[in-house]
Motif scaffolding. Structure first.
Motif, PDB file in Angstrom:
ATOM      1  N   TYR A  33       0.816  -1.221   0.000  1.00 49.89           N
ATOM      2  CA  TYR A  33       0.000   0.000   0.000  1.00 49.89           C
ATOM      3  C   TYR A  33       0.845   1.264   0.000  1.00 49.89           C
ATOM      4  O   TYR A  33       0.537   2.224  -0.706  1.00 49.89           O
ATOM      5  N   VAL A  34       1.925   1.277   0.791  1.00 47.53           N
ATOM      6  CA  VAL A  34       2.735   2.483   0.957  1.00 47.53           C
ATOM      7  C   VAL A  34       3.815   2.608  -0.114  1.00 47.53           C
ATOM      8  O   VAL A  34       4.065   3.696  -0.636  1.00 47.53           O
ATOM      9  N   LEU A  35       4.460   1.487  -0.475  1.00 42.90           N
ATOM     10  CA  LEU A  35       5.565   1.538  -1.429  1.00 42.90           C
ATOM     11  C   LEU A  35       5.251   0.842  -2.749  1.00 42.90           C
ATOM     12  O   LEU A  35       6.141   0.683  -3.587  1.00 42.90           O
ATOM     13  N   GLY A  36       4.004   0.423  -2.944  1.00 44.21           N
ATOM     14  CA  GLY A  36       3.623  -0.204  -4.203  1.00 44.21           C
ATOM     15  C   GLY A  36       4.358  -1.488  -4.481  1.00 44.21           C
ATOM     16  O   GLY A  36       4.532  -1.889  -5.642  1.00 44.21           O
ATOM     17  N   GLY A  37       4.844  -2.161  -3.407  1.00 43.48           N
ATOM     18  CA  GLY A  37       5.575  -3.408  -3.584  1.00 43.48           C
ATOM     19  C   GLY A  37       6.966  -3.229  -4.140  1.00 43.48           C
ATOM     20  O   GLY A  37       7.596  -4.208  -4.556  1.00 43.48           O
ATOM     21  N   ASN A  38       7.482  -1.990  -4.154  1.00 42.07           N
ATOM     22  CA  ASN A  38       8.823  -1.684  -4.693  1.00 42.07           C
ATOM     23  C   ASN A  38       9.008  -2.245  -6.108  1.00 42.07           C
ATOM     24  O   ASN A  38       9.998  -2.917  -6.413  1.00 42.07           O
ATOM     25  N   LYS A  39       8.053  -1.921  -6.984  1.00 44.64           N
ATOM     26  CA  LYS A  39       8.107  -2.430  -8.355  1.00 44.64           C
ATOM     27  C   LYS A  39       8.240  -1.342  -9.410  1.00 44.64           C
ATOM     28  O   LYS A  39       8.293  -1.635 -10.607  1.00 44.64           O
ATOM     29  N   ALA A  40       8.281  -0.083  -9.000  1.00 41.95           N
ATOM     30  CA  ALA A  40       8.257   1.026  -9.963  1.00 41.95           C
ATOM     31  C   ALA A  40       9.562   1.130 -10.751  1.00 41.95           C
ATOM     32  O   ALA A  40      10.656   1.053 -10.185  1.00 41.95           O
ATOM     33  N   LYS A  41       9.445   1.326 -12.078  1.00 42.75           N
ATOM     34  CA  LYS A  41      10.609   1.562 -12.941  1.00 42.75           C
ATOM     35  C   LYS A  41      10.951   3.057 -12.935  1.00 42.75           C
ATOM     36  O   LYS A  41      10.153   3.890 -12.525  1.00 42.75           O
ATOM     37  N   LYS A 451      -2.876  -6.352   7.666  1.00 44.56           N
ATOM     38  CA  LYS A 451      -4.123  -5.821   7.101  1.00 44.56           C
ATOM     39  C   LYS A 451      -4.652  -4.664   7.949  1.00 44.56           C
ATOM     40  O   LYS A 451      -5.247  -3.712   7.424  1.00 44.56           O
ATOM     41  N   HIS A 452      -4.436  -4.758   9.282  1.00 39.60           N
ATOM     42  CA  HIS A 452      -4.892  -3.690  10.181  1.00 39.60           C
ATOM     43  C   HIS A 452      -4.253  -2.366   9.801  1.00 39.60           C
ATOM     44  O   HIS A 452      -4.940  -1.333   9.727  1.00 39.60           O
ATOM     45  N   TYR A 453      -2.950  -2.377   9.514  1.00 35.50           N
ATOM     46  CA  TYR A 453      -2.255  -1.129   9.201  1.00 35.50           C
ATOM     47  C   TYR A 453      -2.592  -0.613   7.805  1.00 35.50           C
ATOM     48  O   TYR A 453      -2.553   0.592   7.555  1.00 35.50           O
ATOM     49  N   VAL A 454      -2.951  -1.526   6.904  1.00 35.41           N
ATOM     50  CA  VAL A 454      -3.448  -1.080   5.596  1.00 35.41           C
ATOM     51  C   VAL A 454      -4.765  -0.338   5.776  1.00 35.41           C
ATOM     52  O   VAL A 454      -4.973   0.750   5.212  1.00 35.41           O
ATOM     53  N   LEU A 455      -5.655  -0.906   6.586  1.00 38.99           N
ATOM     54  CA  LEU A 455      -6.943  -0.255   6.847  1.00 38.99           C
ATOM     55  C   LEU A 455      -6.765   1.080   7.567  1.00 38.99           C
ATOM     56  O   LEU A 455      -7.459   2.058   7.271  1.00 38.99           O
ATOM     57  N   VAL A 456      -5.816   1.117   8.513  1.00 41.68           N
ATOM     58  CA  VAL A 456      -5.535   2.370   9.228  1.00 41.68           C
ATOM     59  C   VAL A 456      -5.004   3.421   8.259  1.00 41.68           C
ATOM     60  O   VAL A 456      -5.418   4.592   8.295  1.00 41.68           O
ATOM     61  N   SER A 457      -4.083   3.021   7.369  1.00 44.25           N
ATOM     62  CA  SER A 457      -3.532   3.954   6.371  1.00 44.25           C
ATOM     63  C   SER A 457      -4.633   4.495   5.470  1.00 44.25           C
ATOM     64  O   SER A 457      -4.682   5.689   5.165  1.00 44.25           O
ATOM     65  N   LYS A 458      -5.533   3.619   5.055  1.00 44.55           N
ATOM     66  CA  LYS A 458      -6.662   4.054   4.225  1.00 44.55           C
ATOM     67  C   LYS A 458      -7.569   5.017   4.989  1.00 44.55           C
ATOM     68  O   LYS A 458      -8.032   6.031   4.441  1.00 44.55           O
ATOM     69  N   GLY A 459      -7.801   4.696   6.262  1.00 42.49           N
ATOM     70  CA  GLY A 459      -8.655   5.554   7.083  1.00 42.49           C
ATOM     71  C   GLY A 459      -8.069   6.946   7.256  1.00 42.49           C
ATOM     72  O   GLY A 459      -8.787   7.954   7.122  1.00 42.49           O
ATOM     73  N   PHE A 460      -6.767   7.022   7.521  1.00 41.11           N
ATOM     74  CA  PHE A 460      -6.131   8.324   7.695  1.00 41.11           C
ATOM     75  C   PHE A 460      -6.050   9.085   6.363  1.00 41.11           C
ATOM     76  O   PHE A 460      -6.134  10.310   6.337  1.00 41.11           O
ATOM     77  N   THR A 461      -5.874   8.342   5.261  1.00 38.50           N
ATOM     78  CA  THR A 461      -5.876   8.990   3.944  1.00 38.50           C
ATOM     79  C   THR A 461      -7.227   9.644   3.684  1.00 38.50           C
ATOM     80  O   THR A 461      -7.312  10.785   3.211  1.00 38.50           O
ATOM     81  N   MET A 462      -8.289   8.916   4.004  1.00 39.04           N
ATOM     82  CA  MET A 462      -9.632   9.477   3.835  1.00 39.04           C
ATOM     83  C   MET A 462      -9.844  10.680   4.759  1.00 39.04           C
ATOM     84  O   MET A 462     -10.415  11.701   4.344  1.00 39.04           O
TER      85      MET A 462
END
Length: 568
Positions: A33-41, A451-462
């Motif tokens: 969620y935060v780093l996109g899986g470190n896949k960016a070119k 998963k909890h921290y993904v949901l928390v990140s989404k909540g704070f983003t909103m």
């Protein structure tokens, strides 16, 4: 706007939102969620970094800045290429080596938790304000197009951005920004060539530049050493350098872009890509504004480009007085057109004396026009104090709506709104990440699932999306939107950069000294900005130097108290 414009505009925006949601389904953990899986070119990183910085304010406000003040604003970016090199050499390897999710995580490793928390809070304050402004900017556009209420539009735009940013995180931001940058550049190049085509037949591009130069719109370089001069070579190469170092090196909205890279090399190449292309891109956008200025030397322009301001004064007791000012403005425009024709004819004949005489006449008429416009602003203010009288940010949108063909209007509105969405998405993504990881996770006791921290990140983003919308609802144009965002950044960035430089290069300085020095520095910088000690760009260098000096002095003093010299 015609039906074709609406199809292009709505279709573009829905495609971006839908594509962002579709491409980024199923984030498994915080790294995804935060780093996109470190896949960016590297090209994804480079375009994402550019799109994050190139908000709607860039495409809305920069042409208006050039229309009024010329090309001098480009000096603001002169320190950026050097900043990119420094960040590639110093910042990127350290961040990747430590495998941090946020820039401020590094500060706890080097100093302590309170210093990390302070830097994170400073970021949240300035970036939260900036996010509101980047929503407010496109709301101005649609308000001019539709006549809708600014607050309603701010809510609609904010909700659109929240949908795909909350859904997909960093990867959603990265994948949508490539499409957005493509739309932005196609739109600006198209506008550039259309403006050239709208100039009189005998006005070539070269002659258009000379006409702009006669009105001092092409003064790119200013070597004035006065620190109160806003845009000079020296403020750009120093204050602009420190601002770029702070923004790209410590601002999570940018750091998160290149932390998502597959490797150190991919991140570095992406930043160099941005450093090479950023100044030419800004130069092009400013040049579009200068060409709009030339266009209005031969075509009628409103006394004030903000339609709401004109409507307000027309409905007031000052209507007759304002109409008299408009009559005077039309007379001045006719005189300016004759003066431009004289100047153009003198250029054809190559008569130096005639060229200079025509140039002086143009400058005299420009001064009269400026005086007339200032009188109009004052009258509008008297008629309705709640209406925005500063019309710099309305210049380009007025030209788009009134002079470009069907289809292209929709494309350019899509450009500006795409830019708003890309920049705001990056900001909300970063604000949510910092709040979730630097404040919530770090200060919360107990063990929780990924998963909890993904949901928390989404909540704070909103949550930050809602806060940004509220800020947008009560925003003001201030002097000029692009300047307002940079002023907000300059108040905080120098201090934060100084904290990071202390962490990198001053190994003897400890957390307590840095923490106290940062608080004192922030108070002094805000005080200095309020009382206009210097141009805002210089605040970046000033804040950076001040926190370093204070931290070193405090640390030395503390050591002296703990280890007093032995006297015999």
């Amino acid at each position: 706007m015609a039906v074709l414009d609406w199809i292009i505009l709505v279709g573009t925006l829905l495609f971006i939102v839908g594509y962002g949601v579709w491409k980024t389904k199923g984030n498994k953990d915080v790294n995804d969620y935060v780093l996109g899986g470190n896949k960016a070119k590297w090209w994804t990183i480079g375009l994402s970094v550019m799109a994050t910085q190139a908000s709607a304010i860039t495409f809305l406000s920069t042409p208006g800045q050039a229309f009024h003040d010329g090309m001098g604003f480009v000096q603001f970016y002169f320190g950026l290429p050097l900043a990119m090199i420094i960040i590639c050499v110093v910042f990127v390897p350290i961040y990747h080596k430590l495998k941090v999710y946020t820039a401020y995580e590094f500060l706890e490793n080097r100093f302590d938790l309170k210093t990390r928390t302070l830097a994170a809070i400073l970021f949240l304050i300035q970036r939260g304000l900036a996010a509101g402004i980047t929503i407010f900017a496109p709301a101005i556009i649609l308000s001019a197009v539709l006549g809708w209420d600014l607050r309603t539009l701010s809510i609609i735009i904010g909700v659109l951005v929240i949908i795909y940013t909350v859904s997909g995180g960093t990867k959603a931001v990265n994948v949508t920004q490539k499409q957005q940058m493509f739309i932005m550049m196609i739109g600006m190049f198209t506008a550039f060539f259309f403006i050239l085509g709208y100039l009189p037949e005998d006005i070539s591009f070269n002659k258009a530049l000379k006409i702009a130069g006669a009105s001092d719109k092409l003064n790119v370089l200013d070597f004035d050493l006065n620190t109160k001069s806003r845009y000079t070579f020296w403020s750009g190469i120093t204050g602009g350098l420190f601002l770029a170092l702070s923004y790209f090196g410590t601002d999570q909205s940018q750091v998160q872009r290149y932390l998502s890279g597959k490797s150190v090399t991919e991140s570095q190449l992406g930043l160099i890509f941005n450093g090479v292309l950023k100044i030419p891109m800004q130069f092009l956008i400013l040049l579009v504004g200068v060409l709009v200025f030339v266009f209005y030397q031969y075509n009628a322009s409103p006394l004030n480009f903000n339609p709401a301001a004109t409507n307000a004064v027309a409905a007031s007791s000052y209507a007759a007085d304002y109409k008299a000012l408009e009559e005077g403005h039309r007379v001045l425009e006719a005189e300016k057109k004759l003066a431009q024709n004289k100047f153009s004819a003198a250029l054809e004949l190559g008569e130096a004396e005639a060229i200079e005489t025509a140039k002086q006449e143009i400058k005299f008429l420009n001064r009269k026009e400026l005086s007339n416009r200032n009188a109009a602003r004052a009258m509008i203010q008297q008629a309705d104090a709640s209406v925005e009288t500063n019309d710099k940010d309305y210049v380009f949108i007025h030209f788009i709506l009134n002079h470009l063909p069907r289809g292209l209007i929709g494309l350019l509105l899509a450009v500006i709104l795409s830019a708003a969405m890309s920049s705001t998405a990056s900001e909300l993504n970063a604000l949510g990440t910092i709040t979730a990881l630097d404040l919530y996770k770090r200060n919360r006791k107990g063990t929780f699932s990924p998963k909890h921290y993904v949901l928390v990140s989404k909540g704070f983003t909103m949550l930050w999306g809602i806060i940004a919308i509220l800020i947008a609802c009560y925003a003001n144009l201030f002097d000029n939107l692009i300047q307002l965002v940079n002023i907000i950044g300059s108040i905080f960035y120098g201090n934060v950069l100084g904290i990071f430089l202390l962490a990198f290069f001053f190994k003897f300085v400890k957390g307590n000294a840095v923490f106290v020095a940062a608080i004192i520095t922030q108070a002094i910088v805000i005080f200095g900005w309020y009382y206009e000690w210097m141009s805002y760009l210089w605040l970046n260098a000033f804040g950076c130097a001040l926190v370093i000096v204070l931290a070193c002095l405090l640390e030395s003093f503390d050591r002296m108290l703990k280890n007093p010299p032995i006297t015999l």
